[in-house]
Write an enzyme that holds these catalytic residues in place. Structure first.
Site, short mmCIF file in Angstrom:
data_model
loop_
_atom_site.label_atom_id
_atom_site.label_comp_id
_atom_site.label_asym_id
_atom_site.label_seq_id
_atom_site.Cartn_x
_atom_site.Cartn_y
_atom_site.Cartn_z
N ASP A 257 0.85 -1.19 0.00
CA ASP A 257 0.00 0.00 0.00
C ASP A 257 0.89 1.24 0.00
OD1 ASP A 257 -2.18 -1.61 0.08
OD2 ASP A 257 -2.89 -1.00 2.06
N ASP B 115 0.42 3.92 1.61
CA ASP B 115 0.40 4.68 2.87
C ASP B 115 1.09 3.95 4.02
OD1 ASP B 115 -1.47 2.69 3.44
OD2 ASP B 115 -3.19 3.99 3.07
N TRP C 45 -13.59 -1.78 -1.80
CA TRP C 45 -12.71 -2.13 -0.68
C TRP C 45 -13.06 -3.48 -0.06
CZ3 TRP C 45 -12.76 -3.34 4.44
CH2 TRP C 45 -11.53 -3.21 5.12
N GLU D 62 -9.85 -8.84 -0.94
CA GLU D 62 -8.87 -9.38 -1.91
C GLU D 62 -7.65 -9.97 -1.20
OE1 GLU D 62 -9.05 -6.21 -1.15
OE2 GLU D 62 -6.96 -5.74 -0.75
N ASP D 63 -7.29 -9.37 -0.05
CA ASP D 63 -6.13 -9.89 0.69
C ASP D 63 -6.47 -11.23 1.37
OD1 ASP D 63 -7.96 -8.45 2.17
OD2 ASP D 63 -6.48 -7.49 3.48
N MET E 35 0.90 4.13 9.29
CA MET E 35 0.04 4.37 8.13
C MET E 35 -0.26 5.86 8.08
SD MET E 35 -3.73 3.01 6.96
CE MET E 35 -3.48 1.25 6.97
N HIS F 198 -5.71 8.75 6.66
CA HIS F 198 -6.57 9.04 5.50
C HIS F 198 -7.99 8.57 5.77
CE1 HIS F 198 -6.93 4.85 4.13
NE2 HIS F 198 -5.69 4.71 4.56
N ARG G 5 -11.79 7.35 3.78
CA ARG G 5 -12.12 6.43 2.69
C ARG G 5 -12.08 7.19 1.36
NH1 ARG G 5 -13.54 1.55 3.34
NH2 ARG G 5 -14.06 1.61 5.54
#
Ligand code: UDH
Ligand code: MN
Length: 352
Positions: free
Chosen positions: A203, A205, A265, A268-269, A295, A298, A300
């Site tokens: 990612d 971030d 979102w 998938e992981d 992180m 942030h 969404r």
């Protein structure tokens, strides 16, 4: 007889002599290595928590690259370099990472770009890296995050003595975001450029706060973002595999990559984790004391809302793994742009 005036004169002449000596030494030093003053601006001004500074570590490195000795130059042209040591010698341990400072891309280029080759490529100058790592970053509209990420990650990856390249896979347009598909595209596209043997999916971030957390693949797929500040440095579940994860080329091919069908979102992981288990592998993680991350804060993003269908899909990994993944990947490359800090590949992922 003790005379204050004589004493004062003696002290002044001693002081004058030592000042002259210091100045002479400094002048000789500068003349000896003209490159020194040029090197300073290119060193990233990072702070570390340990007693050894990143500055110090980078200076060692700069020293080696800027003034290679004769034997190094001969080895480079005639025979291959020795393999890099298993434990990179310039690691510093815990790092101070902060995102309050505004970092423009231009500034980051000046600070960390001098040792990189076009496209965000690097290889250690005096040994053969143990792994060739493509770092794949899924991306859309997070340029501030990217600047911080590049500023912190490049020096870390360099100190880890990796032969690496950074690939930012930018989803073109404003359709539903698809993190997993961008990862698959990064795998495919980076392999067209170089024979990478390890893929670090990260990612934009997530910044490691300890450089002993090596971006290197191992016998089983590896999860690096174990302890994240946002979650009080506690791993959410034993099966977590999001954030930053690494697979060798063989491991990624064995699971047919990520599923391409996780729009929006979530999930998938977990699906990738299921694929790994389904194909008879397990996952490994570094110690939580070392695998710590910050992180960047942030909210969404637009067009990446939680998709409830994704959670349902994670129950069907076994049904989908053979037909949904690298072997069914379709996309269009819109643009490839080479910056000194990264390769940007903009793609149309054909959002529904
Ligand atoms: N990403 C982008 N652009 C987007 C969406 C996602 O670049 O518009 C990439 C980026 O690399 C990001 C990754 O996809 O780090 C994962 O997305 P995320 O950071 O949104 O996921 P995370 O689980 O956040 O961190 C979930 C939403 C947080 C809402 C917080 C409300 N308090
Ligand atoms: Mn995030």
């Amino acid at each position: 007889m003790f005379n204050i005036r004589d004493m004062k004169e003696k002290i002044s002449s001693v002081l004058a002599l030592s000042a002259l000596f210091t100045l002479t030494c400094f002048a000789v030093f500068l003349l000896h290595d003209k490159d020194t003053s040029l090197v300073f601006p290119s060193v990233p001004q990072q702070v570390v928590k340990s007693n050894r500074s990143v500055f110090g570590a980078m200076m060692d490195h700069v020293w080696v690259t800027k003034t290679p000795d004769v034997s190094m130059e001969t080895t480079a042209t005639s025979e291959p370099l020795d393999p890099c040591p298993d434990t990179p010698p310039s690691l510093v341990g815990p790092l101070l990472v902060e995102f309050e400072t505004k970092r423009s891309l231009e500034l980051v280029r000046k600070q960390v770009g001098s040792l990189l080759q076009q496209g965000g490529r690097y290889r250690p100058p005096n040994c053969t890296a143990r792994q060739k790592v493509a770092v794949i970053v899924p991306f859309r509209n997070r340029s501030q995050h990217l600047n911080h990420w590049l500023y912190y990650l490049h020096p870390v990856l360099m100190r880890q003595q990796l032969d690496y390249g950074v690939y930012v896979i930018n989803q073109d347009g404003d359709g539903a975001f698809n993190r997993a598909k961008l990862m698959n595209i990064g795998f495919n596209e980076s392999l067209k450029e170089y024979d990478y043997d390890c893929f670090a999916f990260s990612d934009v971030d997530l910044v490691p706060i300890d450089d002993r957390n090596l971006y290197r693949c191992s016998d089983h797929p590896r999860h690096l973002s174990v302890a994240i500040d946002k979650f009080n440095y506690i791993l959410s579940s034993k099966t977590a595999f999001g954030g930053v994860s690494l697979l060798t080329q063989q491991q990624f091919l064995k699971v047919n990559g990520f599923s391409n069908t996780f729009w929006g979102w979530g999930g998938e992981d977990d699906d990738l984790y299921n694929r790994i288990i389904h194909r008879g592998m397990s996952i490994t993680r570094p110690d939580a004391q070392i695998a710590k991350y910050k992180m960047i804060k942030h909210g969404r993003d637009l067009h990446n809302e939680v998709n409830p269908e994704n959670a349902v899909k994670t129950q069907k990994t076994a049904e989908n793994i053979d037909t949904d993944g690298l072997n069914s990947l379709n996309f269009t490359v819109k643009e490839i742009m080479k910056d000194v800090l990264y390769t940007l590949i903009s793609v149309d992922v054909r959002s529904p």
